[in-house]
Design a protein around this motif. Structure first.
Motif, PDB file in Angstrom:
ATOM      1  N   ARG A  39       0.839  -1.048  -0.054  1.00  0.00           N
ATOM      2  CA  ARG A  39      -0.009  -0.192   0.082  1.00  0.00           C
ATOM      3  C   ARG A  39       0.960   1.253   0.100  1.00  0.00           C
ATOM      4  O   ARG A  39       0.465   2.362  -0.520  1.00  0.00           O
ATOM      5  N   ASP A  40       2.061   1.318   0.607  1.00  0.00           N
ATOM      6  CA  ASP A  40       2.715   2.364   0.818  1.00  0.00           C
ATOM      7  C   ASP A  40       3.462   2.898  -0.399  1.00  0.00           C
ATOM      8  O   ASP A  40       4.131   3.773  -0.547  1.00  0.00           O
ATOM      9  N   HIS A  41       3.473   1.848  -1.421  1.00  0.00           N
ATOM     10  CA  HIS A  41       4.347   2.126  -2.745  1.00  0.00           C
ATOM     11  C   HIS A  41       3.492   2.311  -3.869  1.00  0.00           C
ATOM     12  O   HIS A  41       4.009   2.126  -4.909  1.00  0.00           O
ATOM     13  N   LEU A  42       2.138   2.308  -3.797  1.00  0.00           N
ATOM     14  CA  LEU A  42       1.429   2.419  -4.933  1.00  0.00           C
ATOM     15  C   LEU A  42       0.995   3.933  -4.844  1.00  0.00           C
ATOM     16  O   LEU A  42       0.633   4.720  -4.074  1.00  0.00           O
ATOM     17  N   ASP A  43       0.675   4.549  -6.397  1.00  0.00           N
ATOM     18  CA  ASP A  43       0.157   5.687  -6.684  1.00  0.00           C
ATOM     19  C   ASP A  43      -1.065   5.282  -7.444  1.00  0.00           C
ATOM     20  O   ASP A  43      -1.705   4.166  -7.571  1.00  0.00           O
ATOM     21  N   GLN A  44      -1.935   6.352  -7.696  1.00  0.00           N
ATOM     22  CA  GLN A  44      -3.173   6.217  -8.370  1.00  0.00           C
ATOM     23  C   GLN A  44      -3.091   5.390  -9.489  1.00  0.00           C
ATOM     24  O   GLN A  44      -3.912   4.707  -9.893  1.00  0.00           O
ATOM     25  N   LYS A  45      -2.182   5.708 -10.401  1.00  0.00           N
ATOM     26  CA  LYS A  45      -2.029   5.175 -11.644  1.00  0.00           C
ATOM     27  C   LYS A  45      -1.932   3.413 -11.510  1.00  0.00           C
ATOM     28  O   LYS A  45      -2.365   2.908 -12.156  1.00  0.00           O
ATOM     29  N   ASP A  46      -1.009   3.153 -10.332  1.00  0.00           N
ATOM     30  CA  ASP A  46      -0.902   1.752  -9.889  1.00  0.00           C
ATOM     31  C   ASP A  46      -2.337   1.155  -9.893  1.00  0.00           C
ATOM     32  O   ASP A  46      -2.526  -0.153 -10.280  1.00  0.00           O
ATOM     33  N   ILE A  47      -2.947   1.785  -8.892  1.00  0.00           N
ATOM     34  CA  ILE A  47      -4.363   1.305  -8.537  1.00  0.00           C
ATOM     35  C   ILE A  47      -5.241   1.257  -9.635  1.00  0.00           C
ATOM     36  O   ILE A  47      -5.925  -0.080  -9.823  1.00  0.00           O
ATOM     37  N   GLU A  48      -5.329   2.174 -10.419  1.00  0.00           N
ATOM     38  CA  GLU A  48      -6.266   1.923 -11.526  1.00  0.00           C
ATOM     39  C   GLU A  48      -5.860   0.770 -12.621  1.00  0.00           C
ATOM     40  O   GLU A  48      -6.899   0.120 -12.980  1.00  0.00           O
ATOM     41  N   HIS A  49      -4.495   0.588 -13.001  1.00  0.00           N
ATOM     42  CA  HIS A  49      -4.087  -0.306 -13.725  1.00  0.00           C
ATOM     43  C   HIS A  49      -4.390  -1.697 -13.065  1.00  0.00           C
ATOM     44  O   HIS A  49      -4.994  -2.679 -13.566  1.00  0.00           O
ATOM     45  N   MET A  50      -4.212  -1.625 -11.620  1.00  0.00           N
ATOM     46  CA  MET A  50      -4.415  -2.982 -11.161  1.00  0.00           C
ATOM     47  C   MET A  50      -5.780  -3.387 -11.101  1.00  0.00           C
ATOM     48  O   MET A  50      -6.120  -4.789 -11.258  1.00  0.00           O
ATOM     49  N   ALA A  51      -6.875  -2.487 -11.025  1.00  0.00           N
ATOM     50  CA  ALA A  51      -8.132  -2.659 -10.959  1.00  0.00           C
ATOM     51  C   ALA A  51      -8.494  -3.197 -12.209  1.00  0.00           C
ATOM     52  O   ALA A  51      -9.548  -4.239 -12.436  1.00  0.00           O
ATOM     53  N   LYS A  52      -8.255  -2.624 -13.240  1.00  0.00           N
ATOM     54  CA  LYS A  52      -8.569  -3.072 -14.700  1.00  0.00           C
ATOM     55  C   LYS A  52      -8.036  -4.385 -15.053  1.00  0.00           C
ATOM     56  O   LYS A  52      -8.926  -4.946 -15.606  1.00  0.00           O
ATOM     57  N   VAL A  53      -6.741  -4.536 -14.561  1.00  0.00           N
ATOM     58  CA  VAL A  53      -6.128  -5.814 -15.234  1.00  0.00           C
ATOM     59  C   VAL A  53      -6.787  -6.933 -14.573  1.00  0.00           C
ATOM     60  O   VAL A  53      -6.885  -8.209 -15.223  1.00  0.00           O
ATOM     61  N   PHE A  54      -6.843  -6.938 -13.460  1.00  0.00           N
ATOM     62  CA  PHE A  54      -7.103  -8.019 -12.506  1.00  0.00           C
ATOM     63  C   PHE A  54      -8.602  -8.716 -12.936  1.00  0.00           C
ATOM     64  O   PHE A  54      -8.414  -9.955 -13.312  1.00  0.00           O
ATOM     65  N   GLU A  55      -9.572  -7.891 -13.250  1.00  0.00           N
ATOM     66  CA  GLU A  55     -10.895  -8.784 -13.489  1.00  0.00           C
ATOM     67  C   GLU A  55     -10.673  -9.023 -14.668  1.00  0.00           C
ATOM     68  O   GLU A  55     -11.192 -10.267 -15.076  1.00  0.00           O
ATOM     69  N   ARG A  56     -10.188  -8.280 -15.728  1.00  0.00           N
ATOM     70  CA  ARG A  56     -10.042  -8.924 -17.156  1.00  0.00           C
ATOM     71  C   ARG A  56      -9.213 -10.287 -17.291  1.00  0.00           C
ATOM     72  O   ARG A  56      -9.612 -11.304 -17.573  1.00  0.00           O
TER      73      ARG A  56
END
Length: 197
Positions: free
Chosen positions: A159-176
């Motif tokens: 959590r301490d190393h994530l920025d918003q771009k990382d989070i958006e990427h992760m949410a999009k990629v995981f489900e797909r």
């Protein structure tokens, strides 16, 4: 002095309610890093982990070479393989680019491969034999250790190393990726004679 209620125009109210609903469902507001947006991706991963725990519990309660055992094992195998692949693509590919988390990342990815080998070995073992249940218990132990370690140690560190771009990427990629991987996942037995003792 009485405070009069402020009436929000209906269109603005609708927009506000949609934004609140969007955030409530664990989604992040684009362009803004919040604790809740980082939490959302980890909560999604934990949902899968809870489902896996449930499947393992059900599978451990089965007996012999039954249709129920076979069905649960197939479901568990597809769940674990698709989850691991999606988690590696979404979370671990992101964390590998962050030097403070590469050690934890490599450790978790290595455990994913060990778990896949255990699943393949189970698929090659006769379900009616006692060895199958012993191997399942070993998988259960190792997998629970893995997900507990992720939830208790790795996710808080990440959590301490994530920025918003990382989070958006992760949410999009995981489900797909999970959907794609689950559609392609197979219970891949090794040859019966190659099953580990």
């Amino acid at each position: 002095m009485d405070i009069l209620p402020v009436r929000i125009p209906s269109r603005l109210s609708q927009v506000w309610n949609r934004l609140r609903e969007f955030r409530f469902k664990g989604k992040a507001f684009p362009g803004r890093t919040t604790m809740s947006s980082a939490e959302a991706i980890f909560e999604r991963l934990k949902e899968d982990h809870d489902r896996h725990r449930e499947l393992l519990d059900k599978l451990l309660a089965t007996h012999g070479d039954s249709a129920e055992r076979e069905s649960l094992f197939e479901e568990l195998t597809k769940e674990l393989k698709s989850h691991a692949a999606a988690e590696e693509q979404a979370l671990y590919s992101t964390m590998m680019r962050k030097p403070p988390t590469t050690g934890e990342t490599r450790h978790s990815v290595a455990e994913h491969h060990e778990i896949e080998e255990m699943l393949n070995d189970l698929a090659a073992t006769d379900m009616s034999e006692g060895a199958w249940l012993q191997k399942l218990k070993a998988l259960d132990h190792d997998y629970r250790h893995h997900i507990n370690e992720e939830e208790e140690d790795h996710f808080p560190d990440f959590r301490d190393h994530l920025d918003q771009k990382d989070i958006e990427h992760m949410a999009k990629v995981f489900e797909r990726r999970k959907t794609e991987e689950k559609a392609d996942a197979e219970v891949t037995p090794e040859k019966q004679e190659d099953a580990k003792e």
